[in-house]
Design a protein around this motif. Sequence first.
Motif, PDB file in Angstrom:
ATOM      1  N   GLN A 362       0.831  -1.206   0.000  1.00 54.99           N
ATOM      2  CA  GLN A 362       0.000   0.000   0.000  1.00 54.99           C
ATOM      3  C   GLN A 362       0.864   1.254   0.000  1.00 54.99           C
ATOM      4  OE1 GLN A 362      -2.720   0.044   3.219  1.00 54.99           O
ATOM      5  NE2 GLN A 362      -3.867   1.817   2.459  1.00 54.99           N
ATOM      6  N   GLU A 363       1.949   1.255   0.846  1.00 54.62           N
ATOM      7  CA  GLU A 363       2.840   2.410   0.867  1.00 54.62           C
ATOM      8  C   GLU A 363       3.533   2.590  -0.488  1.00 54.62           C
ATOM      9  OE1 GLU A 363       4.041   2.100   5.615  1.00 54.62           O
ATOM     10  OE2 GLU A 363       5.520   1.668   4.066  1.00 54.62           O
ATOM     11  N   TYR A 364       3.956   1.462  -1.078  1.00 56.30           N
ATOM     12  CA  TYR A 364       4.610   1.558  -2.383  1.00 56.30           C
ATOM     13  C   TYR A 364       3.668   2.133  -3.431  1.00 56.30           C
ATOM     14  CZ  TYR A 364       6.780   0.046  -6.735  1.00 56.30           C
ATOM     15  OH  TYR A 364       7.315   0.018  -7.983  1.00 56.30           O
ATOM     16  N   SER A 365       2.380   1.699  -3.404  1.00 55.35           N
ATOM     17  CA  SER A 365       1.413   2.240  -4.358  1.00 55.35           C
ATOM     18  C   SER A 365       1.199   3.735  -4.138  1.00 55.35           C
ATOM     19  CB  SER A 365       0.093   1.481  -4.245  1.00 55.35           C
ATOM     20  OG  SER A 365      -0.443   1.657  -2.953  1.00 55.35           O
ATOM     21  N   GLN A 366       1.168   4.184  -2.849  1.00 55.44           N
ATOM     22  CA  GLN A 366       1.028   5.617  -2.572  1.00 55.44           C
ATOM     23  C   GLN A 366       2.235   6.392  -3.096  1.00 55.44           C
ATOM     24  OE1 GLN A 366       0.404   5.957   1.622  1.00 55.44           O
ATOM     25  NE2 GLN A 366      -1.708   5.140   1.554  1.00 55.44           N
ATOM     26  N   ILE A 367       3.455   5.817  -2.844  1.00 51.42           N
ATOM     27  CA  ILE A 367       4.668   6.497  -3.325  1.00 51.42           C
ATOM     28  C   ILE A 367       4.646   6.580  -4.847  1.00 51.42           C
ATOM     29  CG2 ILE A 367       7.182   6.257  -3.507  1.00 51.42           C
ATOM     30  CD1 ILE A 367       7.030   4.976  -0.661  1.00 51.42           C
ATOM     31  N   GLU A 368       4.281   5.504  -5.507  1.00 48.39           N
ATOM     32  CA  GLU A 368       4.207   5.524  -6.962  1.00 48.39           C
ATOM     33  C   GLU A 368       3.207   6.566  -7.449  1.00 48.39           C
ATOM     34  OE1 GLU A 368       5.724   3.931  -9.479  1.00 48.39           O
ATOM     35  OE2 GLU A 368       7.189   3.085  -8.085  1.00 48.39           O
ATOM     36  N   GLU A 369       2.051   6.666  -6.759  1.00 44.87           N
ATOM     37  CA  GLU A 369       1.043   7.648  -7.136  1.00 44.87           C
ATOM     38  C   GLU A 369       1.583   9.070  -6.967  1.00 44.87           C
ATOM     39  OE1 GLU A 369      -2.540   8.864  -8.643  1.00 44.87           O
ATOM     40  OE2 GLU A 369      -1.707   6.843  -8.502  1.00 44.87           O
ATOM     41  N   GLU A 370       2.324   9.317  -5.837  1.00 47.60           N
ATOM     42  CA  GLU A 370       2.900  10.651  -5.632  1.00 47.60           C
ATOM     43  C   GLU A 370       3.948  10.960  -6.701  1.00 47.60           C
ATOM     44  OE1 GLU A 370       2.424  10.669  -0.747  1.00 47.60           O
ATOM     45  OE2 GLU A 370       4.416  10.532  -1.682  1.00 47.60           O
ATOM     46  N   ARG A 371       4.777   9.961  -7.023  1.00 49.42           N
ATOM     47  CA  ARG A 371       5.763  10.179  -8.085  1.00 49.42           C
ATOM     48  C   ARG A 371       5.081  10.505  -9.416  1.00 49.42           C
ATOM     49  NH1 ARG A 371      10.122   5.225  -7.182  1.00 49.42           N
ATOM     50  NH2 ARG A 371      11.073   6.027  -5.238  1.00 49.42           N
ATOM     51  N   ILE A 373       2.179  11.874  -9.814  1.00 50.19           N
ATOM     52  CA  ILE A 373       1.593  13.229  -9.751  1.00 50.19           C
ATOM     53  C   ILE A 373       2.677  14.284  -9.919  1.00 50.19           C
ATOM     54  CG2 ILE A 373       0.433  14.837  -8.200  1.00 50.19           C
ATOM     55  CD1 ILE A 373      -1.051  12.345  -7.074  1.00 50.19           C
ATOM     56  N   CYS A 374       3.841  14.062  -9.233  1.00 53.22           N
ATOM     57  CA  CYS A 374       4.951  15.027  -9.360  1.00 53.22           C
ATOM     58  C   CYS A 374       5.462  15.089 -10.796  1.00 53.22           C
ATOM     59  CB  CYS A 374       6.088  14.635  -8.417  1.00 53.22           C
ATOM     60  SG  CYS A 374       5.692  14.837  -6.667  1.00 53.22           S
ATOM     61  N   GLN A 375       5.566  13.928 -11.417  1.00 52.21           N
ATOM     62  CA  GLN A 375       6.036  13.902 -12.803  1.00 52.21           C
ATOM     63  C   GLN A 375       5.062  14.624 -13.725  1.00 52.21           C
ATOM     64  OE1 GLN A 375       6.754   9.964 -14.202  1.00 52.21           O
ATOM     65  NE2 GLN A 375       7.705  10.610 -16.118  1.00 52.21           N
ATOM     66  N   ASN A 376       3.759  14.427 -13.480  1.00 49.73           N
ATOM     67  CA  ASN A 376       2.759  15.135 -14.295  1.00 49.73           C
ATOM     68  C   ASN A 376       2.857  16.639 -14.088  1.00 49.73           C
ATOM     69  OD1 ASN A 376       1.721  12.788 -15.392  1.00 49.73           O
ATOM     70  ND2 ASN A 376       0.241  12.491 -13.715  1.00 49.73           N
ATOM     71  N   LYS A 377       3.058  17.061 -12.818  1.00 51.65           N
ATOM     72  CA  LYS A 377       3.180  18.497 -12.545  1.00 51.65           C
ATOM     73  C   LYS A 377       4.415  19.077 -13.239  1.00 51.65           C
ATOM     74  CE  LYS A 377       0.777  18.652  -8.123  1.00 51.65           C
ATOM     75  NZ  LYS A 377       0.911  18.904  -6.668  1.00 51.65           N
TER      76      LYS A 377
END
Length: 425
Positions: A362-371, A373-377
């Motif tokens: 779950q933490e890995y999926s959250q980190i991947e999601e944040e990455r 989002i940051c990459q999209n930004k």
Amino acid sequence: MATGDPAVLQIPSQDRKQRNNPLEKGMATPEKATITLDAVQMLHPCRLKPDSIEMERIITVLDETIAKLELSSLIPRIINSLDRFADVLGPEITNSLIEHQKLSNEMEHLLASSEEGGTTRAEEQWGCLCLLEQRLKCSVRNVLRLLRANPSLCQALKYEAWVRKSPAEVFIKAFGEFRNFMLERLLTSPMEEKEKTQFMEAISLQIKKNTEAITALQAELAAAIQSREKEIHKKDNAIKDLKNSMQDLTKDFKAGIQQIKQEGEKQQKEKLQASQARCARLQQDIQQLGAQLNALVLEHRASELALRKRKCRVEMEIVNWIQKYDADMGEKQAEYEEVHAAYAEEKAELSLLMEKHAVLLQEYSQIEEERRICQNKEEQALKELNTMTLAATRIQAFWRGYLVRSLFKSKRKKKKKDKSKKTKK
């Protein structure tokens, strides 16, 4: 040939009666014989051939209708054994028959539901029933069209699935009779119709004579019946006399039976005495056999004792084997419990590791999601920067062009003013 006129149907049977009945042979005149001969010649099948195009068209339409009726009566039989006829029919006809079966099932279901439903629902179902009826008619036409396109297939189906239900067979037979009737009516001329009426009048006269003869024969029959009843009465009296004689014979038989009973009782007493003597002999034999039985019992007791000792030894061996089996099973059970305890510990550790793995996942999926989002930004900021730099370069180019144009305009104005001054001087 079958026709719809009952008078014409009665011609052969009445003519046969005239030939078979010797009383009516004498009454038949030569004129009547010529009339019947002409009528039979008029109804001969060789004359029943169409002689005009309209007549041929009518007969062709009726023959085609009969052929369609025969094929449509074979459709339920073919649908019931569709697996057997699938290779012969082909995919197109098979699909059409399957669709027709579905429509017929829907029709039966709708009729059953309309009988159970109310009046308001029945009106809606009536409309659906009409539409379904039209679809069913179109389906039957389509199937008949496909079948009639292949005449050899039609003949094969008629040969293979000839068994039809009785209502369809009766209707086809009646339609065939209607076709023959129409053919005869189309081929009958006014003169032939007149000859038929004359023939029917002659037959009616002959029927009247036959009825008179029948009444005379009925009177003779009544007289014969009366004489027969008299004979029956005489025979009844003879039967009564025979019954009386039979009663006398029964009395004689009773006396003979009583005498036979007395003789049987004497024989029974003699047999009873003989049986008692035989029973005494048998009793002596039984005593001798009892003594032999006691001697055999004494002999077999020693063998029984040896067998019991052997049985005790076998039981002791069985008890020893059972104790050994229990000890082995106890060791196996202890080993099984140790293995089961180790398995339970490993299972608990596995469950803990699975929980930790789920949390880490779950933490890995959250980190991947944040990455992501940051990459999209970052990509969006880079796009905006590119658009802004492009807009700035364009604005600067436009501004530089504007400055150059304004500079050239001012220089032109100065040159014009200098020229105007020089011209004034």
